[in-house]
Design a protein around this motif. Structure first.
Motif, mmCIF file in Angstrom:
data_model
loop_
_atom_site.group_PDB
_atom_site.id
_atom_site.type_symbol
_atom_site.label_atom_id
_atom_site.label_comp_id
_atom_site.label_asym_id
_atom_site.label_seq_id
_atom_site.Cartn_x
_atom_site.Cartn_y
_atom_site.Cartn_z
ATOM 1 N N HIS A 157 0.810 -1.229 0.000
ATOM 2 C CA HIS A 157 0.000 0.000 0.000
ATOM 3 C C HIS A 157 0.847 1.284 0.000
ATOM 4 C CE1 HIS A 157 0.626 -0.854 4.324
ATOM 5 N NE2 HIS A 157 -0.058 -1.959 4.125
ATOM 6 N N PRO A 158 1.579 1.517 -1.118
ATOM 7 C CA PRO A 158 2.487 2.666 -1.177
ATOM 8 C C PRO A 158 1.756 4.006 -1.180
ATOM 9 C CG PRO A 158 2.271 1.659 -3.340
ATOM 10 C CD PRO A 158 1.578 0.745 -2.369
ATOM 11 N N PHE A 159 2.398 4.979 -0.571
ATOM 12 C CA PHE A 159 1.903 6.357 -0.502
ATOM 13 C C PHE A 159 2.914 7.267 -1.193
ATOM 14 C CE2 PHE A 159 2.079 10.339 2.146
ATOM 15 C CZ PHE A 159 0.914 10.905 1.687
ATOM 16 N N TRP A 160 2.421 8.340 -1.837
ATOM 17 C CA TRP A 160 3.260 9.306 -2.545
ATOM 18 C C TRP A 160 3.919 8.714 -3.783
ATOM 19 C CZ3 TRP A 160 6.235 12.235 1.912
ATOM 20 C CH2 TRP A 160 5.453 13.319 2.336
ATOM 21 N N PRO A 178 -3.994 -3.740 -1.355
ATOM 22 C CA PRO A 178 -5.361 -3.963 -0.874
ATOM 23 C C PRO A 178 -6.382 -3.429 -1.868
ATOM 24 C CG PRO A 178 -4.409 -2.076 0.238
ATOM 25 C CD PRO A 178 -3.315 -2.678 -0.601
ATOM 26 N N GLU A 179 -7.541 -4.030 -1.865
ATOM 27 C CA GLU A 179 -8.594 -3.575 -2.776
ATOM 28 C C GLU A 179 -9.006 -2.143 -2.488
ATOM 29 O OE1 GLU A 179 -13.180 -4.783 -4.085
ATOM 30 O OE2 GLU A 179 -12.143 -5.922 -2.526
ATOM 31 N N ILE A 180 -9.077 -1.775 -1.207
ATOM 32 C CA ILE A 180 -9.590 -0.462 -0.812
ATOM 33 C C ILE A 180 -8.418 0.414 -0.387
ATOM 34 C CG2 ILE A 180 -11.182 0.748 0.724
ATOM 35 C CD1 ILE A 180 -12.541 -2.097 1.079
ATOM 36 N N ASP A 181 -8.049 1.340 -1.245
ATOM 37 C CA ASP A 181 -6.879 2.169 -0.969
ATOM 38 C C ASP A 181 -7.026 3.516 -1.665
ATOM 39 O OD1 ASP A 181 -4.395 3.294 -0.546
ATOM 40 O OD2 ASP A 181 -3.335 1.400 -0.784
ATOM 41 N N PRO A 182 -7.323 4.568 -0.917
ATOM 42 C CA PRO A 182 -7.508 5.873 -1.539
ATOM 43 C C PRO A 182 -6.220 6.560 -1.955
ATOM 44 C CG PRO A 182 -7.830 6.033 0.824
ATOM 45 C CD PRO A 182 -7.653 4.576 0.515
ATOM 46 N N VAL A 183 -5.041 5.999 -1.595
ATOM 47 C CA VAL A 183 -3.793 6.631 -2.007
ATOM 48 C C VAL A 183 -3.074 5.847 -3.114
ATOM 49 C CG1 VAL A 183 -3.407 7.996 0.068
ATOM 50 C CG2 VAL A 183 -2.646 5.637 0.023
ATOM 51 N N HIS A 207 -3.203 -9.020 -5.141
ATOM 52 C CA HIS A 207 -4.435 -8.296 -4.796
ATOM 53 C C HIS A 207 -5.036 -8.898 -3.531
ATOM 54 C CE1 HIS A 207 -8.343 -6.387 -5.311
ATOM 55 N NE2 HIS A 207 -8.915 -7.589 -5.264
ATOM 56 N N PHE A 208 -5.426 -8.018 -2.600
ATOM 57 C CA PHE A 208 -6.002 -8.464 -1.337
ATOM 58 C C PHE A 208 -7.442 -7.952 -1.241
ATOM 59 C CE2 PHE A 208 -1.522 -8.756 -0.902
ATOM 60 C CZ PHE A 208 -1.280 -9.786 -0.007
ATOM 61 N N PRO A 209 -8.406 -8.788 -1.650
ATOM 62 C CA PRO A 209 -9.798 -8.346 -1.713
ATOM 63 C C PRO A 209 -10.344 -7.952 -0.339
ATOM 64 C CG PRO A 209 -9.646 -10.723 -1.996
ATOM 65 C CD PRO A 209 -8.247 -10.190 -2.052
ATOM 66 N N GLY A 229 -4.977 -11.835 5.617
ATOM 67 C CA GLY A 229 -4.313 -10.961 4.660
ATOM 68 C C GLY A 229 -2.913 -10.567 5.092
ATOM 69 N N LEU A 230 -2.741 -10.205 6.360
ATOM 70 C CA LEU A 230 -1.414 -9.766 6.779
ATOM 71 C C LEU A 230 -0.426 -10.932 6.818
ATOM 72 C CD1 LEU A 230 -0.665 -10.346 10.070
ATOM 73 C CD2 LEU A 230 -2.570 -8.754 10.336
ATOM 74 N N VAL A 231 -0.916 -12.145 7.144
ATOM 75 C CA VAL A 231 -0.041 -13.318 7.095
ATOM 76 C C VAL A 231 0.337 -13.639 5.652
ATOM 77 C CG1 VAL A 231 0.084 -15.807 7.501
ATOM 78 C CG2 VAL A 231 -0.839 -14.302 9.269
ATOM 79 N N ARG A 232 -0.640 -13.542 4.757
ATOM 80 C CA ARG A 232 -0.343 -13.784 3.339
ATOM 81 C C ARG A 232 0.659 -12.765 2.816
ATOM 82 N NH1 ARG A 232 -4.469 -12.225 -1.318
ATOM 83 N NH2 ARG A 232 -2.910 -12.087 -2.973
#
Length: 246
Positions: A157-160, A178-183, A207-209, A229-232
């Protein structure tokens, strides 16, 4: 910065590493003892002291057989993890715009590059992984203009991160998205999946639904879906580094 970058959960557990001082005088969390392979972690907004990222570093050290480093890239400043799980109205005096200005790309890139050069001088193979804030940094470390500082990169989930940084990458790339990521937006995801394969690089996009920004380092272990998800994500990064560091 979106609120998602400063929300999540703090994990239980006792990090097993040690504190060292880099050649530049900065503090660094170090775990593992492989003299041939190193992993540089560029931390998220909660910095190098955040227990979760240290616990991940311990796991990488053991499971990917590497010496893992989490340098302090915020100049000694620590954003309190006490704001995790709190509503924005309870953040008190937290001033995110000024915090981010003090820790902008222009401010922090030179020391991130300097630390990577230090590792490259000591280890035969070097990988880098960046969470949230650290995402743009690992892409720059892996750029064709970086002088071969790292052998592979991973990011969650990279930012910038911007398109130019994606276009310029020149080492094997892993993205934990992740599927849901506004950045790390759908547009950037589509751009990554279209451009990186065209560069002739090994590429692993996962992809992490139904999961949200921050899950890989701040996911709730009491939530079955987030724990899975975090273990995967941890296992995927370990596999990635085992492929390219050994």
């Amino acid at each position: 910065m979106n609120e998602c970058c400063v929300t999540g959960f703090k994990w239980d557990g006792q990090p097993q590493g040690r504190i060292e001082t880099s050649s530049s005088g900065g503090s660094t969390y170090v775990t593992g003892s492989n003299p041939e392979a190193a992993i540089l972690i560029v931390h998220d907004i909660f910095g190098w002291t955040f227990p979760n990222i240290r616990l991940l570093a311990d796991a990488y050290a053991e499971e990917a057989n590497a010496t893992v480093y989490i340098p302090d890239f915020f100049g000694g400043e620590v954003l309190s993890s006490e704001i995790l799980c709190k509503d924005v109205s309870e953040w008190g005096p937290l001033d995110l715009p000024n915090f981010l200005a003090r820790n902008s790309k222009e401010v922090r890139e030179p020391e991130i590059f300097a630390f990577a050069k230090e590792l490259r001088g000591k280890y035969r193979r070097v990988g880098a992984i960046g969470f949230c804030f650290g995402g743009w940094a690992v892409f720059r470390l892996g750029a064709r203009t970086s002088g071969g500082l790292v052998d592979c990169i991973s990011t969650a989930h990279p930012f910038w991160l911007i398109k130019e940084e994606i276009e310029n990458v020149n080492v094997p790339v892993q993205i934990l998205a992740p599927e849901i990521d506004p950045v790390y937006t759908p547009e950037l995801k589509e751009f990554s999946n279209r451009v990186i394969p065209s560069l002739g690089l090994d590429y692993d996009y996962q992809h992490f639904p139904a999961l949200v920004h921050g899950f890989a380092v701040r996911g709730d272990k009491e939530n079955e879906a987030e724990l899975k998800g975090l273990v995967r994500a941890k296992n995927a990064a370990v596999h990635w580094f085992n492929q390219y560091l050994h």
